[in-house]
Scaffold this motif. Structure first.
Motif, short mmCIF file in Angstrom:
data_model
loop_
_atom_site.label_atom_id
_atom_site.label_comp_id
_atom_site.label_asym_id
_atom_site.label_seq_id
_atom_site.Cartn_x
_atom_site.Cartn_y
_atom_site.Cartn_z
N ARG A 124 52.02 102.16 -5.62
CA ARG A 124 51.74 101.84 -4.15
C ARG A 124 50.31 102.53 -3.74
N GLU A 125 50.36 103.64 -4.45
CA GLU A 125 49.01 104.54 -4.14
C GLU A 125 47.70 103.53 -4.79
N ASN A 157 53.41 95.09 -4.00
CA ASN A 157 53.98 96.44 -3.86
C ASN A 157 55.30 96.90 -3.53
N PHE A 159 47.48 94.99 6.92
CA PHE A 159 48.63 94.05 7.53
C PHE A 159 48.03 93.21 8.76
N ARG A 173 53.65 90.70 -0.46
CA ARG A 173 54.54 91.80 -0.15
C ARG A 173 55.33 92.24 -1.50
N MET A 187 46.99 98.13 1.10
CA MET A 187 47.50 96.83 1.87
C MET A 187 47.25 96.87 3.39
N ARG A 243 41.84 103.19 6.05
CA ARG A 243 43.09 103.94 5.93
C ARG A 243 43.85 103.56 4.31
N ALA A 244 43.62 102.39 4.22
CA ALA A 244 43.91 102.00 3.01
C ALA A 244 42.99 102.59 1.65
#
Lengths: 284, 243
Positions: B79-80, B51, B86, B48, B84, B152-153
């Motif tokens: 971050r782009e 990013n 989860f 964690r 990540m 999505r990531a």
């Protein structure tokens, strides 16, 4: 939060932030939650639902009976009141609309990481919490009178907005905080700004959570709007007083006023319950 | 070759609790590194910090030439490029599977709607969920949700993917479908840092396994080497518990 929930549907209130009004007034989390709005019946709760039916249709029946069987003075009273009902709705709708805006700003302020905004929002809520609504209405009315002269109805709406903005702000704050923090993390991990995440991810989910308590506040505001009758706003209560002061039928006039308020609040509480049910059914 | 991720003497305290103690780690482009260790050993915290969901107390973290720990650097740009995934999926419940994937490209990269949808559909196909594009997260199984979360990531076309215990919240029969997607991703050359105890994944796809304990990196080695002949006593003891 609540150990004994006497106010609203258990299922809904456990997820939704509890009505913050008690919390605001007591200054701590409520142990016994009594909703300020009218009892909201869910279809699941047979006893409450039938209590709602008895009160609602009972009140309607009494009104109809009095209108037909006792035309003097009841018919005259009922024909005298509609202007006041409209005024009550006018004050309520304008106030809730303005209070929603103020409340959203206050709620965002309360969770803001910018210290100054956070402080201002918290102080606002603290001050409102400490002053009775009736006193606020007097105060704002006469304070504004010193600066500018506004029509009485606007003074009333401004006072209600300032007061309810604080309550609604607490609902928005609780609603936003009830969204799992993983949602914000996932959004910013994708490269969204906090503002984008708030608008696209957090607030749309908050709306769903806060709608039922907002419905309750709407009903509470409808009732509290009777306080503005002390200003020269001819709302439902004031029309009743006006009639009574001419004819001295105080008992009869206030009987009708009370029944009309009851019918209105019960009607809206049912609407809120239906809305809640629909949202629960849609899940998500 | 330059390191894709470089963590140098990372320290992280939560109040009095020490989560990371002088942890240093490098991941090269295309490398797949699995991080194992007891709960509370700082694995997730380290991930964690990469990013900047958490801030390091001291030390440095680099992603390529960007210094994450430098507050002057554009963390959103970083971050782009760092995807990540989860443990709890964290899909957006008010958006459909496809909308979950297209949101970031549309909002962050200002990608036109049509193009984003096309990209989203391609990614859904890649994780085997083409027929679920209009479905909302709560109607998906845990395994399907996690696959959407991976898609999505990937939609931001990241250079690195971080996986924070991606299969820990899943029922056993759903773990494989998620791991299959991850193995596929590894084979395509994605740089991956994975916090997980999935030995099968490690042997199938990981280039290295890192063992952490008490916020420290104890040892690093090839999966076979770590699992079968760990040098450190603490590593051996931990592996005996989980194998």
């Amino acid at each position: 939060m609540a150990e004994i929930d006497t106010g609203r549907k258990a299922g809904a209130s456990s997820e939704a932030p509890a009505s913050p009004r008690r919390e605001l007034r007591n200054g701590r989390a409520a142990r016994i939650e009594v909703s300020d709005g009218a009892l909201i019946p869910g279809r699941g709760e047979k006893a409450t639902f039938s209590a709602w039916r008895i009160s609602f249709f009972g009140a309607l029946a009494v009104l109809v009976y009095l209108f037909i069987a006792r035309p003097t003075p009841y018919r005259d009273i009922m024909l005298f009141l509609p202007d006041g009902i409209l005024k009550t709705f006018e004050v309520t709708l304008m106030s809730i609309a303005c209070a929603l805006v103020v409340g959203l700003i206050a709620g965002l302020g309360r969770i803001s990481r910018i210290m100054i905004l956070n402080r201002i929002a918290t102080i606002y809520v603290e001050i409102i919490r400490g002053i009775p609504l009736l006193v606020q209405i007097f105060y704002i009315y006469y304070a504004m009178g010193k600066i500018i002269q506004v029509p009485d109805i606007f003074a009333a709406v401004i006072a209600m907005t300032i007061c309810y903005g604080a309550y609604l702000g607490e609902i928005f704050r609780a609603g936003i905080q009830s969204i799992h923090k993983g949602q914000m993390e996932a959004a910013i991990a994708l490269g969204l700004t906090r503002g984008q995440a708030l608008r696209r991810i957090i607030l749309p989910q908050t709306v769903r959570v806060v709608l039922p308590p907002l419905g309750n506040e709407f009903i509470a505001l409808l009732k509290d709007s009777s306080l503005v009758s002390i200003l020269a706003v001819s709302d439902l209560l004031r029309r009743g007083r006006e009639y009574a002061s001419k004819t001295f039928d105080y008992f009869e006039a206030f009987t009708v006023v009370a029944l009309v308020y009851l019918v209105m609040t019960l009607f809206f509480s049912r609407l809120v319950a239906l809305m809640e049910e629909r949202m629960n059914r849609r899940g998500r | 070759m330059a390191d894709r991720i470089r963590i140098v003497n990372a320290c992280k305290n939560f109040g009095k609790v020490v989560a990371l103690k002088n942890a240093s780690l490098t991941v090269k482009p295309g490398e797949v590194v699995l991080v194992i260790g007891p709960s509370g050993s700082g694995k997730s915290t380290m991930l964690r910090c990469i990013n900047r969901l958490e801030h390091l107390t001291s030390g440095e973290i680099w992603v390529d030439d960007d210094m994450v720990t430098d507050h002057a650097s554009d963390i959103r740009k970083i971050r782009e490029e760092v995807g990540m995934v989860f443990q709890s999926f964290n899909l957006f419940p008010h958006l459909s599977a496809l909308e979950n994937i297209t949101l970031a490209p549309r909002v962050v990269k200002k990608m036109p709607d049509g193009e984003a949808k096309e990209l989203g559909r391609k990614l859904l196909a890649r994780v085997g969920l083409s027929e679920k594009e209009a479905v909302y997260p709560e109607q998906l199984s845990g395994g399907q949700q996690q696959r959407v979360a991976i898609a999505r990531a990937l939609a931001m076309n990241p250079k690195v993917m971080l996986f924070d215990e991606p299969t820990s919240a899943l029922d056993p029969e759903m773990i494989k479908e998620v791991l299959d997607v991850m193995v596929e991703l590894a084979k395509e050359g994605m740089t991956m840092l994975v916090v997980s105890h999935e030995m099968g994944f490690a042997r199938a796809a990981a280039h290295a396994v890192v063992f952490m304990d008490n916020g420290e990196i104890i040892e690093r080695g090839h999966p076979d080497e770590i699992f079968d002949h760990a040098k450190e006593e603490r590593t051996q003891r931990f592996l005996k518990h989980i194998l």
